[in-house]
Scaffold this active site. Structure first.
Site, PDB file in Angstrom:
ATOM      1  N   HIS A 197       1.815 -19.986  42.811  1.00  0.00           N
ATOM      2  CA  HIS A 197       0.654 -20.317  43.635  1.00  0.00           C
ATOM      3  C   HIS A 197       0.981 -21.544  44.493  1.00  0.00           C
ATOM      4  O   HIS A 197       1.692 -22.432  44.052  1.00  0.00           O
ATOM      5  CB  HIS A 197      -0.573 -20.581  42.759  1.00  0.00           C
ATOM      6  CG  HIS A 197      -1.054 -19.333  42.073  1.00  0.00           C
ATOM      7  ND1 HIS A 197      -1.976 -19.346  41.047  1.00  0.00           N
ATOM      8  CD2 HIS A 197      -0.745 -18.028  42.272  1.00  0.00           C
ATOM      9  CE1 HIS A 197      -2.210 -18.106  40.645  1.00  0.00           C
ATOM     10  NE2 HIS A 197      -1.462 -17.292  41.370  1.00  0.00           N
ATOM     11  N   HIS A 244      -2.243 -19.432  48.209  1.00  0.00           N
ATOM     12  CA  HIS A 244      -2.043 -18.293  47.299  1.00  0.00           C
ATOM     13  C   HIS A 244      -2.584 -18.675  45.924  1.00  0.00           C
ATOM     14  O   HIS A 244      -2.122 -19.643  45.327  1.00  0.00           O
ATOM     15  CB  HIS A 244      -0.535 -18.004  47.214  1.00  0.00           C
ATOM     16  CG  HIS A 244      -0.152 -16.965  46.207  1.00  0.00           C
ATOM     17  ND1 HIS A 244       1.078 -16.953  45.578  1.00  0.00           N
ATOM     18  CD2 HIS A 244      -0.818 -15.883  45.726  1.00  0.00           C
ATOM     19  CE1 HIS A 244       1.149 -15.927  44.757  1.00  0.00           C
ATOM     20  NE2 HIS A 244       0.002 -15.260  44.811  1.00  0.00           N
ATOM     21  N   LYS A 285       3.120 -26.845  45.477  1.00  0.00           N
ATOM     22  CA  LYS A 285       3.270 -25.797  44.463  1.00  0.00           C
ATOM     23  C   LYS A 285       2.349 -26.055  43.279  1.00  0.00           C
ATOM     24  O   LYS A 285       2.064 -27.204  42.932  1.00  0.00           O
ATOM     25  CB  LYS A 285       4.721 -25.774  43.947  1.00  0.00           C
ATOM     26  CG  LYS A 285       5.630 -24.915  44.784  1.00  0.00           C
ATOM     27  CD  LYS A 285       5.389 -23.446  44.535  1.00  0.00           C
ATOM     28  CE  LYS A 285       6.289 -22.612  45.421  1.00  0.00           C
ATOM     29  NZ  LYS A 285       5.961 -21.199  45.370  1.00  0.00           N
ATOM     30  N   SER A 297       9.313 -16.866  50.278  1.00  0.00           N
ATOM     31  CA  SER A 297       9.414 -17.950  49.299  1.00  0.00           C
ATOM     32  C   SER A 297       9.143 -19.268  50.017  1.00  0.00           C
ATOM     33  O   SER A 297       8.900 -19.287  51.219  1.00  0.00           O
ATOM     34  CB  SER A 297      10.817 -17.963  48.698  1.00  0.00           C
ATOM     35  OG  SER A 297      11.751 -18.277  49.731  1.00  0.00           O
ATOM     36  N   HIS A 327       3.206  -7.417  48.969  1.00  0.00           N
ATOM     37  CA  HIS A 327       2.437  -8.665  48.847  1.00  0.00           C
ATOM     38  C   HIS A 327       3.316  -9.896  48.990  1.00  0.00           C
ATOM     39  O   HIS A 327       2.853 -11.019  48.828  1.00  0.00           O
ATOM     40  CB  HIS A 327       1.675  -8.701  47.525  1.00  0.00           C
ATOM     41  CG  HIS A 327       2.483  -9.108  46.321  1.00  0.00           C
ATOM     42  ND1 HIS A 327       3.709  -8.571  46.022  1.00  0.00           N
ATOM     43  CD2 HIS A 327       2.218 -10.015  45.324  1.00  0.00           C
ATOM     44  CE1 HIS A 327       4.163  -9.117  44.895  1.00  0.00           C
ATOM     45  NE2 HIS A 327       3.285 -10.000  44.459  1.00  0.00           N
ATOM     46  N   GLY A 328       4.596  -9.697  49.285  1.00  0.00           N
ATOM     47  CA  GLY A 328       5.490 -10.837  49.435  1.00  0.00           C
ATOM     48  C   GLY A 328       6.929 -10.382  49.411  1.00  0.00           C
ATOM     49  O   GLY A 328       7.225  -9.196  49.605  1.00  0.00           O
ATOM     50  N   GLY A 351       8.907 -10.647  46.726  1.00  0.00           N
ATOM     51  CA  GLY A 351       9.238 -10.074  45.412  1.00  0.00           C
ATOM     52  C   GLY A 351      10.393 -10.841  44.785  1.00  0.00           C
ATOM     53  O   GLY A 351      11.343 -11.244  45.469  1.00  0.00           O
TER      54      GLY A 351
END
Length: 393
Positions: free
Chosen positions: A156, A173, A392, A300, A322-323, A325
């Site tokens: 997140h 996120h 983060k 990332s 969704h990203g 991965g």
């Protein structure tokens, strides 16, 4: 690249948008899901697909008359939010570190929570339904209140980004925090207990499910929708605070009107119509991408992210990735990379650069560019973002 049907000899086909071969454990997981009798038409795998619990992360599962709690997962309603601002990158000059410190002061991260709830949080309509949730969470209302407007841990994040035109975007996120996790676990346990009691044969205990029309199904569906709403509003609260911090530094506190706003789930289930039939669609690490739907696909913390518009691809159940991965597990990332690697791979980004976020190093993720290339038939790119600041969880 369009999808490829995988040769798995299952009742229902598995269509994959990934450009890599699935490993044996991933293949088994895909087969297990596709062999369930209530799965509708086919299973779709997004380009960022990787191992999950029960079902692959990056899978879209449409079902008739049943729902699998573990396929939705424990971070119910996890997703993304972004706003496009009227500010430009030049205005950030020399201010990034202070913005990061101010953000960390107003948005709790990791296991932290707010000391008290503000008016925006306490006015949320969902609190009126709290007493109707699973009895196993009845003592968690105060914690849920205090965690509303907090980030959580893992992958997140809060990010300040610039697009190709040097315009500033705010992006974050997060999901449904502790309350969503506990609700999910309570229902997953109930589904597993039911499967044992009824001697239901399953290829994997994590595929225990509820059948529509039963009390257990109704309670799970009710709690699921509540947790999804909590997650969405949690992102709204954090974005409000994020916006205030940025306004303070870039506009002397004067409120700004966002030029574009997006808020989308990527771990959730919804009732939808596909191929002319009513189905339950579980997106486990996937974003809804109907025609004109706006979505967010982050890389990332050292890579690009994308704001996208859906193309309404029917075979994907109108979904996209969704990203990027994960390429490797968190433990493997910590063994593979050093702090020096993290510093090098996050060059130019105002963020923590310590052992606590080593498992989130960009090298632990798939190439977001490759993921995007694989789903050109699912979405079109509206904006390409590169972060200049990252907080983060």
């Amino acid at each position: 690249m369009p999808y490829e049907p995988l040769n798995l000899s299952t009742d229902k086909p598995v269509l994959s948008w990934a450009n890599h071969e699935l490993g044996s454990a991933e293949t088994k997981m895909a087969k297990n899901v596709a062999s369930l009798p209530f799965v509708f038409k086919h299973v779709s795998l997004m380009p960022d697909v990787h191992l999950g619990k029960g079902a692959l992360v990056g899978s879209v599962i449409a079902t008739k008359d049943a729902i699998i709690p573990a396929a939705v997962g424990v971070d119910i309603g996890c997703g993304m939010a972004a706003i496009k601002t009227p500010y430009t990158g030049d205005q950030l000059e020399g201010k990034l570190k202070q913005i990061r410190l101010d953000l960390e002061a107003v948005v709790p991260t990791g296991f932290n929570e707010n000391k008290e709830s503000d008016r925006q949080v306490s006015n949320w309509q969902g609190w009126q339904q709290f007493k109707t949730l699973h009895p196993g969470v009845k003592d968690l209302e105060t914690k849920a209140l205090r965690q509303m407007g907090s980030l959580g841990g893992g992958n997140h994040f809060l990010e300040l980004c610039l697009d190709e035109n040097n315009v500033v975007w705010l992006m974050l996120h997060s999901g449904s925090r502790h309350i969503g996790n506990i609700l999910a676990q309570r229902h997953i346990d109930t589904a597993k207990t039911l499967a044992k009691m009824t001697d239901t044969k399953l290829p994997d205990p994590d595929l225990a499910h509820f059948v529509q029309g039963t009390e257990e199904f109704n309670q799970y569906w009710h709690d699921l929708q509540w947790a999804q709403d909590y997650a969405r509003f949690n992102r709204v609260v954090m974005m409000t605070r994020f916006k205030r911090v940025v306004e303070k530094h870039l506009a002397g506190g004067k409120p700004m009107k966002p030029l574009l706003e997006v808020n989308c789930h990527h771990n959730y289930a919804e009732k939808e119509v596909h191929f002319g039939e009513d189905v339950f669609v579980t997106r486990k690490g996937a974003v809804r991408a109907r025609s004109e739907d706006l979505g967010i696909i982050p890389g990332s913390m050292g890579a690009k992210s994308y704001i996208v518009r859906g193309k309404g691809n029917l075979e994907s159940y109108c979904s996209c990735s969704h990203g990027a991965g994960r390429l490797m597990s968190r433990n493997l990332a910590k063994k593979t990379y050093t702090l020096d690697d993290l510093i090098e791979q996050t060059q130019g980004v105002e963020c923590r650069k310590d052992e606590g976020v080593l498992d989130e190093i960009p090298g632990a993720y798939k190439s977001i560019e490759q993921v995007m290339a694989n789903q050109a038939d699912l979405v079109e790119v509206v904006a390409t973002l590169k972060q200049v600041l990252c907080v983060k969880g």
